[in-house]
Design an enzyme around this catalytic site. Structure first.
Site, PDB file in Angstrom:
ATOM      1  N   GLY A  67     -25.492 -54.711 -51.749  1.00  0.00           N
ATOM      2  CA  GLY A  67     -25.874 -55.617 -52.712  1.00  0.00           C
ATOM      3  C   GLY A  67     -25.090 -55.476 -53.929  1.00  0.00           C
ATOM      4  O   GLY A  67     -24.082 -55.666 -53.748  1.00  0.00           O
ATOM      5  N   HIS A  73     -40.871 -50.696 -54.583  1.00  0.00           N
ATOM      6  CA  HIS A  73     -39.824 -51.075 -55.957  1.00  0.00           C
ATOM      7  C   HIS A  73     -38.963 -52.125 -55.503  1.00  0.00           C
ATOM      8  O   HIS A  73     -38.236 -52.104 -54.603  1.00  0.00           O
ATOM      9  CB  HIS A  73     -39.311 -49.805 -56.223  1.00  0.00           C
ATOM     10  CG  HIS A  73     -39.231 -49.739 -57.717  1.00  0.00           C
ATOM     11  ND1 HIS A  73     -37.934 -50.642 -58.157  1.00  0.00           N
ATOM     12  CD2 HIS A  73     -39.707 -49.099 -58.701  1.00  0.00           C
ATOM     13  CE1 HIS A  73     -37.999 -50.342 -59.581  1.00  0.00           C
ATOM     14  NE2 HIS A  73     -38.722 -49.571 -59.871  1.00  0.00           N
ATOM     15  N   HIS A 106     -22.542 -57.729 -51.689  1.00  0.00           N
ATOM     16  CA  HIS A 106     -21.819 -56.742 -50.607  1.00  0.00           C
ATOM     17  C   HIS A 106     -23.014 -56.951 -49.546  1.00  0.00           C
ATOM     18  O   HIS A 106     -24.206 -56.685 -49.726  1.00  0.00           O
ATOM     19  CB  HIS A 106     -21.723 -55.371 -51.319  1.00  0.00           C
ATOM     20  CG  HIS A 106     -21.484 -54.300 -50.428  1.00  0.00           C
ATOM     21  ND1 HIS A 106     -21.990 -53.732 -49.391  1.00  0.00           N
ATOM     22  CD2 HIS A 106     -19.954 -53.858 -50.302  1.00  0.00           C
ATOM     23  CE1 HIS A 106     -21.125 -52.894 -48.907  1.00  0.00           C
ATOM     24  NE2 HIS A 106     -20.015 -52.964 -49.505  1.00  0.00           N
TER      25      HIS A 106
END
Length: 297
Positions: A171, A81, A167
């Site tokens: 993220g 995903h 980050h």
């Protein structure tokens, strides 16, 4: 009427049950109840569904984000995903006694806290989006975690809240308000993922397929078969039965059949009433025909 909001955080962990349980475990409190956990090891993702009173739901959303950011390292994450964050998306959905505008206010409140207190870039999406190009989640997520180190430097992709840099392990996160979404997957009796990709292209709105459908083909390692993975953004205009029949028709072009379908997370009862109405040829069928509805009332 009592105010009820649903929240469906998606976290980038679908294999470590203990970690998922610890993150979801921060939800339960007065005014908020955990409804469902749906983890998938192939996607390496978990869809968490809970609901309750607006402020309790907002507080729980922040706590989920805090727990996910602390325990999930995307530099070590791999799955089918697409993802850009440890907590990838946090949508708020009006259920009863609440307007979409109120859900947008809550999204802004939670997004601002995540940006300021957890130092993670936040993008407002869907009904909360401040600019048109951020309404659709796939557009925001393009490039994923790995690509965001450069993408976020583009002035067009400065976050709505938080630092203007990705980050290092968590993220970015999309936070917003939307209507009900149905995550619906169909497994094919083939291991050829190129067929799943072709079918997905014929399904998704962006490629000229069905309105309100996002789709992609993936390979399920544990089942050794291909899957058409979809999000249905509006089941009232694009019902499940229409999605199923078009996938079935497209698959037949390649001599492929359907093994089974899969629902990720929860879905509104009306979506299944529409399916029953179509296949049983019961026009006008509604939830009022169910004995459970009458008992509940």
């Amino acid at each position: 009427m009592r105010k009820v909001i649903e929240c469906v955080p998606n976290i980038s962990e679908g294999r470590n049950a203990d970690k998922v349980g610890a993150i979801a475990g921060v939800i339960e409190r007065s005014g908020a109840k955990l409804l469902d956990l749906s983890s998938d090891p192939n996607h390496n993702r978990t869809v968490i569904t809970y609901a309750g009173e607006p402020q309790a739901v907002a507080e729980a959303a922040f706590d989920v984000a805090k727990a996910a950011i602390a325990s999930i390292d995307l530099t070590q994450h791999h799955g089918e995903h697409p993802r850009m964050g440890a907590v990838d998306v946090i949508p708020f959905i009006p259920v009863g006694g609440v307007t979409m505008a109120e859900c947008c206010e809550i999204a802004e409140q939670v997004g601002k806290r995540i940006g300021q207190e957890l130092n993670v870039p936040v993008y407002l999406y869907a009904e909360s989006a401040r600019v048109p190009q951020r309404r659709k989640l796939p557009t925001i997520r393009e490039g994923e975690f790995e690509g965001f180190a450069e993408k976020i430097k583009d002035p067009a992709w400065q976050p709505d809240f938080g630092p203007a840099e990705r980050h290092p392990t968590a993220g970015c996160v999309a936070v917003g308000a939307r209507n009900f979404l149905i995550a619906y997957n169909i497994d094919l009796d083939t291991s050829d993922v190129t067929i799943a990709n072709r079918i997905a292209k014929s399904m998704r709105e962006s490629s000229g397929g069905l309105m309100n459908v996002q789709a992609r083909g993936i390979f399920l390692e544990d089942k050794q078969r291909a899957q058409v993975s979809m999000n249905i953004l509006n089941f009232a205009t694009t019902p499940l039965c229409r999605v199923f029949e078009l996938v079935k028709m497209e698959a037949a072009r390649y001599g492929v059949g359907i093994v089974e379908s899969e629902l990720i997370g929860l879905a509104p009862a009306q979506a299944f009433m529409d399916v029953a109405s179509y296949y049983l040829q019961l026009p006008g069928l509604s939830r009022d025909a169910l004995v459970e509805t009458r008992i509940y009332e």
